[in-house]
Design a protein around this motif. Structure first.
Motif, mmCIF file in Angstrom:
data_model
loop_
_atom_site.group_PDB
_atom_site.id
_atom_site.type_symbol
_atom_site.label_atom_id
_atom_site.label_comp_id
_atom_site.label_asym_id
_atom_site.label_seq_id
_atom_site.Cartn_x
_atom_site.Cartn_y
_atom_site.Cartn_z
ATOM 1 N N LYS A 218 40.046 57.585 46.764
ATOM 2 C CA LYS A 218 40.027 58.198 45.418
ATOM 3 C C LYS A 218 41.328 58.922 45.145
ATOM 4 O O LYS A 218 41.901 58.822 44.065
ATOM 5 N N GLU A 219 41.781 59.674 46.144
ATOM 6 C CA GLU A 219 43.042 60.412 45.957
ATOM 7 C C GLU A 219 44.182 59.455 45.633
ATOM 8 O O GLU A 219 45.088 59.784 44.896
ATOM 9 N N ASN A 220 44.107 58.243 46.198
ATOM 10 C CA ASN A 220 45.162 57.256 45.926
ATOM 11 C C ASN A 220 44.874 56.456 44.665
ATOM 12 O O ASN A 220 45.497 55.439 44.414
ATOM 13 N N GLY A 221 43.862 56.883 43.914
ATOM 14 C CA GLY A 221 43.622 56.272 42.600
ATOM 15 C C GLY A 221 42.697 55.075 42.599
ATOM 16 O O GLY A 221 42.614 54.355 41.611
ATOM 17 N N ALA A 222 41.988 54.843 43.716
ATOM 18 C CA ALA A 222 41.097 53.677 43.755
ATOM 19 C C ALA A 222 39.695 54.021 43.244
ATOM 20 O O ALA A 222 39.284 55.176 43.258
ATOM 21 N N THR A 223 38.997 52.980 42.811
ATOM 22 C CA THR A 223 37.577 53.102 42.491
ATOM 23 C C THR A 223 36.805 52.709 43.740
ATOM 24 O O THR A 223 37.139 51.704 44.385
ATOM 25 N N VAL A 224 35.799 53.494 44.089
ATOM 26 C CA VAL A 224 35.061 53.234 45.320
ATOM 27 C C VAL A 224 33.644 52.741 44.988
ATOM 28 O O VAL A 224 32.914 53.378 44.227
ATOM 29 N N LYS B 31 23.304 37.507 44.916
ATOM 30 C CA LYS B 31 23.014 38.402 43.785
ATOM 31 C C LYS B 31 23.682 39.754 43.983
ATOM 32 O O LYS B 31 24.178 40.374 43.034
ATOM 33 N N LEU B 32 23.680 40.220 45.216
ATOM 34 C CA LEU B 32 24.309 41.522 45.486
ATOM 35 C C LEU B 32 25.815 41.441 45.238
ATOM 36 O O LEU B 32 26.413 42.329 44.628
ATOM 37 N N ALA B 33 26.398 40.344 45.697
ATOM 38 C CA ALA B 33 27.841 40.163 45.485
ATOM 39 C C ALA B 33 28.148 40.045 43.993
ATOM 40 O O ALA B 33 29.127 40.622 43.509
ATOM 41 N N ASP B 34 27.305 39.320 43.262
ATOM 42 C CA ASP B 34 27.537 39.199 41.818
ATOM 43 C C ASP B 34 27.541 40.578 41.161
ATOM 44 O O ASP B 34 28.365 40.859 40.289
ATOM 45 N N ALA B 35 26.600 41.410 41.589
ATOM 46 C CA ALA B 35 26.535 42.758 41.008
ATOM 47 C C ALA B 35 27.825 43.513 41.319
ATOM 48 O O ALA B 35 28.389 44.204 40.448
ATOM 49 N N ALA B 36 28.331 43.372 42.540
ATOM 50 C CA ALA B 36 29.569 44.080 42.911
ATOM 51 C C ALA B 36 30.756 43.536 42.118
ATOM 52 O O ALA B 36 31.604 44.305 41.640
ATOM 53 N N VAL B 37 30.805 42.224 41.963
ATOM 54 C CA VAL B 37 31.941 41.615 41.254
ATOM 55 C C VAL B 37 31.923 42.029 39.768
ATOM 56 O O VAL B 37 32.974 42.291 39.179
ATOM 57 N N GLU B 38 30.742 42.143 39.201
ATOM 58 C CA GLU B 38 30.673 42.613 37.813
ATOM 59 C C GLU B 38 31.258 44.008 37.679
ATOM 60 O O GLU B 38 31.958 44.321 36.716
ATOM 61 N N ILE B 39 30.977 44.841 38.648
ATOM 62 C CA ILE B 39 31.541 46.196 38.619
ATOM 63 C C ILE B 39 33.070 46.125 38.747
ATOM 64 O O ILE B 39 33.806 46.765 37.994
ATOM 65 N N VAL B 40 33.534 45.297 39.681
ATOM 66 C CA VAL B 40 34.988 45.153 39.871
ATOM 67 C C VAL B 40 35.645 44.714 38.557
ATOM 68 O O VAL B 40 36.655 45.289 38.119
ATOM 69 N N ALA C 283 34.598 45.007 35.469
ATOM 70 C CA ALA C 283 34.558 46.054 34.440
ATOM 71 C C ALA C 283 35.647 47.085 34.721
ATOM 72 O O ALA C 283 36.398 47.484 33.818
ATOM 73 N N VAL C 284 35.754 47.482 35.982
ATOM 74 C CA VAL C 284 36.769 48.485 36.340
ATOM 75 C C VAL C 284 38.154 47.941 36.024
ATOM 76 O O VAL C 284 39.006 48.632 35.445
ATOM 77 N N ALA C 285 38.390 46.673 36.365
ATOM 78 C CA ALA C 285 39.713 46.079 36.118
ATOM 79 C C ALA C 285 40.016 46.014 34.620
ATOM 80 O O ALA C 285 41.168 46.081 34.216
ATOM 81 N N GLN C 286 38.974 45.887 33.829
ATOM 82 C CA GLN C 286 39.194 45.857 32.374
ATOM 83 C C GLN C 286 39.209 47.253 31.771
ATOM 84 O O GLN C 286 39.155 47.427 30.559
ATOM 85 N N GLY C 287 39.213 48.244 32.624
ATOM 86 C CA GLY C 287 39.301 49.623 32.156
ATOM 87 C C GLY C 287 38.012 50.128 31.533
ATOM 88 O O GLY C 287 38.010 51.085 30.767
ATOM 89 N N GLN C 288 36.902 49.449 31.872
ATOM 90 C CA GLN C 288 35.624 49.867 31.284
ATOM 91 C C GLN C 288 34.706 50.506 32.317
ATOM 92 O O GLN C 288 34.889 50.321 33.515
ATOM 93 N N GLN C 289 33.701 51.177 31.797
ATOM 94 C CA GLN C 289 32.639 51.702 32.654
ATOM 95 C C GLN C 289 31.704 50.528 32.954
ATOM 96 O O GLN C 289 31.297 49.819 32.029
ATOM 97 N N ALA C 290 31.393 50.289 34.234
ATOM 98 C CA ALA C 290 30.516 49.155 34.550
ATOM 99 C C ALA C 290 29.082 49.447 34.120
ATOM 100 O O ALA C 290 28.655 50.594 34.128
ATOM 101 N N LYS C 291 28.367 48.372 33.771
ATOM 102 C CA LYS C 291 26.950 48.538 33.399
ATOM 103 C C LYS C 291 26.128 48.723 34.668
ATOM 104 O O LYS C 291 26.260 47.957 35.619
ATOM 105 N N THR C 292 25.279 49.729 34.647
ATOM 106 C CA THR C 292 24.403 49.945 35.805
ATOM 107 C C THR C 292 22.988 50.208 35.292
ATOM 108 O O THR C 292 22.802 50.544 34.128
ATOM 109 N N SER C 293 22.006 50.043 36.188
ATOM 110 C CA SER C 293 20.628 50.154 35.719
ATOM 111 C C SER C 293 19.989 51.489 36.053
ATOM 112 O O SER C 293 18.970 51.862 35.494
#
Ligand code: GAL
Length: 373
Positions: A121-127, A309-318, A320-330
């Motif tokens: 996080k300190e180095n600016g990454a999304t975790v 399915k788990l990987a798909d969920a992670a990739v969707e988050i990735v 969204a983050v890359a597009q500068g958006q907040q990822a959708k979560t349930s």
């Protein structure tokens, strides 16, 4: 921690300014801004930290995630920590130092990975915490997993249903209990879920355990934990219990095994002790060897967690983050410091009755790997 919170607050402040600026400025200003906010996948390093390679599931999870992300153009650094917490920490630290913008972590020990997540996080990454939560830190942005308590419920319910307890069977039935690795935060949820179903019957005496290895309360689940989910350790534990309590004609009706490696250890112990039957044995992960054991009638059930399915969920988050958006979560899950935005995938029970339709016809594994041909 304080520093980090401050850092996060500054981050939010900056991004608010950024969006205000983006709305109202000149065309070139807007363009510059959107360039600053989005990440070009080909210049974006995504770190994937997996716990170990002994279990089939982490190999599938890691390889599949890497392939999916590379197919979308990201640079990927996939590391396995060989079951060693210190190694996992240093691998994640390396990812942070290499400038990873997004780091996906399946922790060996969710308490121990917090510090490395903070460096990211300190180095600016999304975790992103993957499958297992990263505990006690505000450095985790997202969590993607299965509904872990539900998995335990499925295991407990399977035993209750198989013994026909809700139909009034009074037993008493002998059940041996094991829980997962004491350092794995998920293991607590599995036991809690199972105990919702089994606990009341232990209380009423319909279920009992000859070994007496029954936690005094649900939060003492670690007292019956199998370190590192190790098959061999589970086997020795069950060999001891069978030889001490079940080799003189006392029937062992069921074994609560929280995952597939522990289920295989149990099957081995039963065969080694020469019991003439297999008790009800639960599991989790639907690993190939266990699917075969289910087909052969040695293991009763597993919980199928579709890694795709788990990987798909992670990739969707990735993405969204890359597009500068907040990822959708349930939903959110608390990590003892914050409510982490979470995407939870639904698991499914697999047993002999549905192994073909659920796993083979769906293309998850071949009929050969399932032991069906
Ligand atoms: C859990 C995970 C399970 C299981 C276990 C052993 O945290 O959610 O799928 O495999 O670890 O690695």
């Amino acid at each position: 921690m304080k520093m980090l919170k401050k850092f996060a607050a500054i981050g939010i402040g900056v991004s608010m300014l950024v969006s205000v600026a983006a709305c109202g400025t000149t065309r070139s200003g807007t363009q510059e801004q959107s360039e600053a906010k989005t990440l070009d996948p080909s210049k974006t390093l995504v770190g994937i930290s997996m716990p170990e390679q002994q279990l089939e599931r982490w190999n599938k999870d890691g390889q599949n995630l890497k392939q999916l992300l590379e197919a979308q153009g990201y640079q990927v650094n996939l590391q396995y920590a060989d079951g060693k917490t210190d190694l996992q920490t240093s691998q994640i630290q390396n990812m942070a130092n290499q400038g990873a913008k997004i780091v996906i972590i399946a922790s060996l020990d969710g308490q121990a990975t917090g510090a490395a997540a903070e460096l990211c996080k300190e180095n600016g990454a999304t975790v992103i915490a993957y499958d297992r939560m990263i505990m006690n830190t505000d450095a985790v942005d997202y969590y993607t997993s299965f509904d872990n308590e539900k998995i335990g419920e499925m295991q407990g319910k399977y035993i209750v249903d198989s013994l026909k307890l809700e139909q009034g069977a009074t037993g008493p039935f002998n059940v041996e209990l094991m829980s997962g690795s004491p350092d794995d935060n998920n293991a607590k949820y599995y036991f809690e879920g199972a105990w919702k179903y089994l606990g009341p019957y232990f209380k009423s005496g319909v279920l009992q355990s000859q070994s007496g290895k029954v936690p005094e309360s649900v939060d003492r689940w670690q007292s019956i934990g199998i370190q590192s989910w190790d098959r061999q350790k589970a086997q020795s534990e069950m060999e001891n219990r069978i030889n001490s309590y079940y080799n003189t004609g006392v029937r062992l009706d069921a074994v609560l095994s929280p995952n597939d490696s522990i289920a295989l250890g149990t099957v081995n112990a039963i065969e080694g002790a020469g019991l003439s039957y297999y008790p009800i044995i639960t599991g989790q992960d639907a690993e190939n060897a266990n699917v075969q054991a289910i087909v052969q009638g040695k293991q009763s059930m597993s919980v199928f967690k579709d890694y795709k399915k788990l990987a798909d969920a992670a990739v969707e988050i990735v993405n969204a983050v890359a597009q500068g958006q907040q990822a959708k979560t349930s939903t959110t899950q608390n990590n003892d410091t914050k409510d982490v935005p979470s995407q939870l995938v639904v698991p499914e029970v697999v047993d002999k009755a549905n192994v073909k339709t659920l796993l083979v016809d769906s293309g998850y594994i071949s009929a050969h790997d399932a032991g069906l041909e």
